[in-house]
Design an enzyme around this catalytic site. Structure first.
Site, short mmCIF file in Angstrom:
data_model
loop_
_atom_site.label_atom_id
_atom_site.label_comp_id
_atom_site.label_asym_id
_atom_site.label_seq_id
_atom_site.Cartn_x
_atom_site.Cartn_y
_atom_site.Cartn_z
N ALA A 26 7.76 -65.14 4.61
CA ALA A 26 7.33 -65.20 3.21
C ALA A 26 7.17 -66.66 2.82
O ALA A 26 7.86 -67.52 3.36
CB ALA A 26 8.37 -64.50 2.33
N THR A 27 6.27 -66.92 1.89
CA THR A 27 5.93 -68.32 1.67
C THR A 27 6.33 -68.86 0.31
O THR A 27 7.45 -69.30 0.14
CB THR A 27 4.44 -68.56 1.97
OG1 THR A 27 3.67 -67.53 1.33
CG2 THR A 27 4.17 -68.49 3.45
N THR A 28 5.47 -68.80 -0.72
CA THR A 28 5.67 -69.65 -1.90
C THR A 28 6.19 -68.88 -3.12
O THR A 28 5.64 -67.85 -3.50
CB THR A 28 4.35 -70.36 -2.26
OG1 THR A 28 3.86 -71.04 -1.10
CG2 THR A 28 4.56 -71.36 -3.37
N LYS A 59 7.95 -60.57 -3.00
CA LYS A 59 8.94 -61.63 -2.76
C LYS A 59 9.80 -61.92 -3.98
O LYS A 59 10.70 -62.77 -3.90
CB LYS A 59 8.23 -62.92 -2.33
CG LYS A 59 7.26 -62.74 -1.18
CD LYS A 59 6.47 -64.00 -0.92
CE LYS A 59 5.37 -63.76 0.09
NZ LYS A 59 4.53 -64.96 0.29
#
EC number: 3.4.25.1
Length: 283
Positions: A55-57, A93
């Site tokens: 998962a990123t931002t 997220k």
């Protein structure tokens, strides 16, 4: 009575009936430590950063004032990557930790989702045992302990770096906390971002955030920060107008956690795109 005989008779083992800590994580650590995410063997012999979806931002910011109420907005893009591949376009997220707090995840997606579920259970367990909610500082400290327990997996490349925010009922204001992989807890002011696109998102937040934003304006700032991050970071997914996939955005105020509906986010994205198109035509 042994655990096996208790199971055969249909009764709970004695460990479940004895009074003890109000922490569910401590209970697992004493009676079933292998169930904690950080204690599970992976069978990996080297770095695992390219073997599991990431998962990123995540971005978060405070908004409001004493007259109109204060709170926190938290937003996350929907892309998960695995090396140079897009593993998912629809991962979520940002989650409610409890009625008055939210947690966003960046890092190894599978481990992060499991830690979020453990954190939610930890807060629910405490409330059932003690009959009251933890303070916001207490929640932030509990999350730090859970992250610290994941350090062995983080050293193998399966790191989780959350962003936590909520409404502090004692101070009547929104607050934000960031973490490192060792469980270090740091209070952030005004706004913050974590993940691969965070350096670009932070630049956008610095430009767009201001004192006294209302909730709608704060949501627009958060979505625009993700839009800017996706423009420069390939691991961050921007709003997908073709597939109608929007970021997960939530507000937390004195009234509690509320996820912003997709229809409202679609309107925000359309306005951002229109503004960017107009700026491009003037250039």
């Amino acid at each position: 009575m042994t655990a096996s005989s208790a199971e055969s008779s249909g009764r709970l083992p004695d460990a479940f009936l004895r009074p003890g800590s109000s922490s569910f994580v401590d209970f697992l650590g004493e009676h079933a430590p292998a169930l904690l995410p950080g204690n599970r063997p992976t069978g990996l012999t080297g770095p695992a950063s390219d073997m599991a979806p990431h998962a990123t931002t995540i971005v978060a910011l405070t908004f409001g004032d004493d007259e109109h109420g204060r709170g926190v907005v938290m937003a996350g893009d929907r892309r998960a990557t695995m090396g140079n591949l897009i593993a998912s376009r629809e991962i979520e997220k940002v989650f409610d930790a409890d009625d008055h707090s939210a947690v966003g995840i960046a890092g190894s997606a599978g481990i992060a989702l499991e830690l979020v579920r453990l954190f939610q259970l930890e807060l629910e367990h405490y409330e059932k045992i003690e009959g009251s909610q933890l303070s916001l500082d207490g929640k932030a400290n509990r999350l730090a302990a859970i992250i610290r327990g994941n350090l062995p997996l983080a050293m193998q490349g399966l790191a989780v770096v959350p962003l936590f925010g909520g409404f502090d009922l004692d101070r009547s204001t929104g607050r934000l906390f960031s973490y490192d992989v060792t469980g270090g807890r740091y209070e952030e002011h005004d706004h913050h971002s974590v993940g691969s696109g965070s350096v670009f998102a932070r630049g956008s937040l610095k430009k767009r955030w201001r004192q006294g934003l209302d909730a709608d304006a704060a949501v627009a700032v958060a979505v625009e920060a993700l839009y800017d991050a996706a423009d420069d970071d390939s691991a961050t997914g921007g709003p997908d107008t073709v597939r109608r996939i929007w970021p997960v955005v939530a507000t937390v105020t004195a009234d509690g956690y509320r996820r912003v509906p997709d229809d409202a986010l679609a309107a925000v994205v359309e306005q951002i795109v229109a503004d960017r198109r107009q700026e491009g035509s003037r250039a």
